[in-house]
Design a protein around this motif. Structure first.
Motif: not given
Length: 180
Positions: A55, A82, A51, A44-45, A148, A48, A85-86, A6
């Protein structure tokens, strides 16, 4: 040891954002770039948080199955997403931070800049301590996905308020007069 998946892409995203900002600021006002960065970070958060919900679908896609078999990592698709997105959060952060600091340099008289930056950093540090203290416990109580989503929602609302405030203050704000 998994934090590198990340933190490293976020750092690369910040470097990418830093390199993109001069080109972006040639096309759009810095105020818009800062607000755009807030919304990119919020999106993006939010992604996250989602995600984990997808999966199995992500890891079941053929390119990620091949990558997973080649690396021995069953969740190669999840890790890759991930990381992407980070990277995106890093770009958004760089856009907000660099545009905002540039605006402070342009609009605040030279003799006040030190106090303004000191106050800004003190508030930023104080504001970052509370999430660090409580988000882990809240995630244990309510779940990582829910916390999140709340965090992404807070960032999104902050973006909306910043955009609204920027529009109402636009006629009043102007660059600081040059100082000899």
């Amino acid at each position: 040891d998994d934090a590198v998946f990340v933190l490293a892409p976020a750092g690369v995203g910040m470097l990418a954002g830093i390199s993109l900002l001069p080109r972006l600021s040639a096309r759009w006002p810095k105020e818009h770039i800062a607000v755009w960065g807030i919304f990119v970070s919020a999106a993006a958060l939010l992604a996250h948080g989602m995600v984990g919900l997808f999966s199995d679908t992500i890891n079941g896609l053929p390119p990620f199955q091949v990558l997973g078999q080649a690396t021995g990592l069953e969740s190669a698709g999840l890790v890759g997403l991930v990381m992407l997105l980070a990277l995106t959060v890093g770009v958004g952060y760089a856009a907000v931070n660099m545009a905002a600091q540039t605006l402070v340099h342009e609009r605040v008289p030279l003799e006040l800049r030190g106090r303004i930056f000191a106050t800004q950093f003190a508030f930023a540090n104080a504001a970052s301590v509370l999430p660090l203290l409580f988000l882990g416990s809240l995630a244990d109580l309510f779940g990582i996905v829910q916390v999140t989503f709340v965090g992404a929602s807070v960032v999104f609302v902050y973006g909306v308020l910043t955009y609204w405030r920027m529009r109402t203050l636009a006629p009043v704000l102007s660059p600081a007069a040059p100082h000899p």
